[in-house]
Design an enzyme around this catalytic site. Structure first.
Site, PDB file in Angstrom:
ATOM      1  N   ASP A  66     -77.484  59.285   8.441  1.00  0.00           N
ATOM      2  CA  ASP A  66     -77.076  59.504   6.817  1.00  0.00           C
ATOM      3  C   ASP A  66     -75.797  60.110   6.976  1.00  0.00           C
ATOM      4  O   ASP A  66     -75.482  61.348   7.336  1.00  0.00           O
ATOM      5  CB  ASP A  66     -78.347  60.135   6.035  1.00  0.00           C
ATOM      6  CG  ASP A  66     -77.762  60.033   4.652  1.00  0.00           C
ATOM      7  OD1 ASP A  66     -77.716  58.936   4.120  1.00  0.00           O
ATOM      8  OD2 ASP A  66     -77.337  60.930   4.317  1.00  0.00           O
ATOM      9  N   GLU A 150     -75.406  53.186   7.197  1.00  0.00           N
ATOM     10  CA  GLU A 150     -75.223  52.552   6.039  1.00  0.00           C
ATOM     11  C   GLU A 150     -73.670  52.051   5.899  1.00  0.00           C
ATOM     12  O   GLU A 150     -72.837  52.487   6.626  1.00  0.00           O
ATOM     13  CB  GLU A 150     -75.316  53.761   4.991  1.00  0.00           C
ATOM     14  CG  GLU A 150     -76.043  53.578   3.964  1.00  0.00           C
ATOM     15  CD  GLU A 150     -76.445  54.804   3.236  1.00  0.00           C
ATOM     16  OE1 GLU A 150     -76.775  55.068   2.088  1.00  0.00           O
ATOM     17  OE2 GLU A 150     -76.204  55.913   3.617  1.00  0.00           O
ATOM     18  N   ASP A 232     -81.529  63.536   2.721  1.00  0.00           N
ATOM     19  CA  ASP A 232     -80.770  63.149   3.750  1.00  0.00           C
ATOM     20  C   ASP A 232     -81.603  62.577   5.123  1.00  0.00           C
ATOM     21  O   ASP A 232     -81.377  61.518   5.438  1.00  0.00           O
ATOM     22  CB  ASP A 232     -79.688  63.959   4.090  1.00  0.00           C
ATOM     23  CG  ASP A 232     -78.653  64.424   3.015  1.00  0.00           C
ATOM     24  OD1 ASP A 232     -78.627  63.589   2.043  1.00  0.00           O
ATOM     25  OD2 ASP A 232     -77.964  65.390   3.032  1.00  0.00           O
TER      26      ASP A 232
END
Ligand code: ZN
Length: 280
Positions: A66, A150, A232
């Protein structure tokens, strides 16, 4: 300068460039020598490879990463990589130098000197940033075979002025670019979740999805199962699980393929592609 060429082969070209007060030369060599590339960890071991032993313990398993605002990255293992934030640390210095430059008279020798000092500082900031990113992406691709990340809407984030500086500081596009090519070199793969995947808002324990999770909330408790999440780490775990499950469905057998290649699409406003990766 005199230096022997590091790689055997034919020199194709040389480019001389200058960054702040430093001169650089970049030499293109056509070579068969691939000793500068990291070995793919899954490749059959060569008998005379002494380092084989340590290699076996590396580049295995999956991780979710992340990318954040407060930290450079948070891993699904719970590790937090703080990141250098060079821009922030040197910002005061930068402002002082910029102010100094604007006070100097145009065309003066002092202005020239101030300009050089500023350029040098900018180059230093770039180097610090680049070094931290390379260390992170090398470490990740060395340790993990499957890496879930991501697809950040960086452009959207940069529009938000409060986030803009740290996002720009950390160079998300560059992170993804490095991760993709380093993974490919080592026979690993990068799985990019599509931009709308709610990695932060989904409970990694039970799958419950929150309607909303403001950026300011760092910890939350799942209303469905009661699990307490670090924002996170939870997102990273979801990205890891997603990477693993998409590998299983796409390749049927997780971690069995050799030298699979991942094609990550660059983030763009028009194209939304989930899990673009090719199985060998
Ligand atoms: Zn839950």
């Amino acid at each position: 300068m005199r230096e022997s060429l590091r790689f055997a082969g034919k020199i194709l070209s040389a480019t001389v460039s200058r960054v702040a007060d430093r001169w650089l030369v970049s030499i293109t060599v056509d070579t068969q020598d691939d000793s500068h590339l990291p070995q793919a960890e899954n490749e059959p071991q060569d008998e005379n490879q002494v380092k084989g032993e340590s290699r076996r313990s590396q580049n295995q398993g999956a991780v979710g990463v992340d990318l954040g605002i407060s930290a450079l990255a948070t891993l699904s293992t719970g590790e937090v990589i703080p990141g250098p934030k060079p821009h922030k640390a040197l910002l005061g210095h930068l402002q002082r130098l910029s102010r100094g430059l604007s006070r100097k008279q145009k065309g003066s020798a002092n202005r020239k000197k101030a300009k050089a000092r500023l350029a040098k500082l900018h180059a230093r900031i770039t180097n610090i940033r680049s070094d931290a990113l390379h260390q992170l992406t090398t470490d990740l691709t060395r340790r993990f075979h499957t890496i879930g990340i991501e697809d950040l809407n960086v452009r959207g984030m940069i529009k938000n002025r409060r986030l803009a500086r740290s996002v720009a500081d950390m160079g998300f596009f560059e992170f993804r670019r490095q991760l993709t090519y380093k993974s490919a070199m080592r026979g690993g793969q990068v799985i990019v979740a599509d931009r709308w995947y709610p990695s932060s808002k989904t409970c990694s324990g039970c799958g419950h999805k929150l309607d909303e999770l403001p950026l300011s909330v760092r910890d939350w408790t799942c209303p469905a199962c009661g699990a307490v999440h670090d924002r996170d780490v939870n997102a990273a775990i979801n990205l890891r699980n997603l990477a693993v499950s998409s590998t299983v469905t796409a390749c049927r057998e997780e971690g069995a393929g050799l030298g699979r290649k991942t094609k990550a699409k660059p983030a763009s406003a028009k194209q939304e592609v989930s899990f673009v990766h090719v199985c060998a």
